[in-house]
Write an enzyme that holds these catalytic residues in place. Structure first.
Site, PDB file in Angstrom:
ATOM      1  N   GLU A  63     -52.419 -49.148-107.352  1.00  0.00           N
ATOM      2  CA  GLU A  63     -51.779 -50.017-108.343  1.00  0.00           C
ATOM      3  C   GLU A  63     -50.547 -49.349-108.950  1.00  0.00           C
ATOM      4  OE1 GLU A  63     -55.598 -52.654-109.861  1.00  0.00           O
ATOM      5  OE2 GLU A  63     -55.024 -50.870-110.988  1.00  0.00           O
TER       6      GLU A  63
ATOM      7  N   ASP B 296     -51.213 -53.542-111.495  1.00  0.00           N
ATOM      8  CA  ASP B 296     -52.365 -54.446-111.487  1.00  0.00           C
ATOM      9  C   ASP B 296     -51.911 -55.895-111.629  1.00  0.00           C
ATOM     10  OD1 ASP B 296     -55.328 -55.058-111.840  1.00  0.00           O
ATOM     11  OD2 ASP B 296     -54.551 -55.730-113.769  1.00  0.00           O
TER      12      ASP B 296
END
Length: 231
Positions: free
Chosen positions: A123, A51
């Protein structure tokens, strides 16, 4: 079922990043699978790392390539590109869902196409790329995955604000205003929401999320996609 070693090889080839098989397996392991298999490691730590890498790569790219945009517009574009909806679209485009290791419960409830699971796995894969191949390779992976969204202005707008995009498309095609029905399930501390969007009294798409808004947005994006392809 998860992809075979042969199809996993196709994923590795597409990603074009050197990630060890064990680390890639970890990136593709959802917590539901870990829970049902004796608490083996799952991908949430890699997701946390990915992320951050994703956000930085997209921020730098937008800053460099859009010198005339102010801070507010840059922030809007970044938010749309790193959103769960956008990442789920990326995951579907590369067929990531078939490679994810899921628990039986998630498997039976369509987990391979849930936007939240798909986005989290993207992610995690980015995080794995950073660990094994380094920051430059991870950044290049992010840009390869995200750029297709930028080449389609309509898709970009829909990913940024799917409910408005669906409403505008429905109005142009004479289908009336979208209506949403939302249900929830699970305990208060971990609720899941399921939205159904209808046009002219006909259900056209569904979506899931951890909030009512996220579920409605997921349903709206799926509906917008279906209508766009049919017109």
């Amino acid at each position: 079922m998860p992809g075979t070693s042969e199809t996993r090889g196709e994923l590795v080839e597409f990603l074009a990043v050197s990630v060890s098989p064990d680390l890639l397996e970890l990136a593709l392991t959802h917590r539901s699978y870990a829970y049902e298999h004796g608490g083996v490691a799952h991908n949430e730590r890699l997701e946390f790392l990915g992320d951050s890498i994703l956000g930085q790569a997209v921020t730098v790219m937008l800053f460099r390539e859009n010198p005339d945009l102010d801070e507010g517009e840059l922030a809007k574009r970044r938010a749309s590109l790193v959103s769960s909806l956008a990442l789920a679209e990326v995951a579907r485009e590369i067929g990531l869902g078939r490679h994810i290791r899921l628990g039986r419960g998630e498997e039976l409830t369509g987990g391979r196409d849930k936007s939240s699971i798909l986005a989290d796995t993207v992610e995690a894969v980015i995080g794995a790329a950073y660990i094994d191949a380094g920051g430059e390779a991870a950044t290049e992976l992010v840009l390869r995955l995200i750029r297709p969204l930028l080449t389609n202005p309509e898709r970009f707008g829909a990913a940024m604000d799917p409910k408005t995009s669906l409403q505008e498309l429905a109005a142009r095609t004479g289908r009336g205003l979208p209506r949403y029905e939302v249900t929830d399930s699970g305990p208060d501390h971990s609720k899941r929401f399921h939205a159904t969007v209808s046009l002219g009294g006909i259900d056209v798409a569904e979506g899931d999320g951890t909030s009512k808004k996220q579920a409605e947005m997921a349903a709206a994006l799926d509906a917008w996609t279906a209508l766009s392809q049919s017109d």
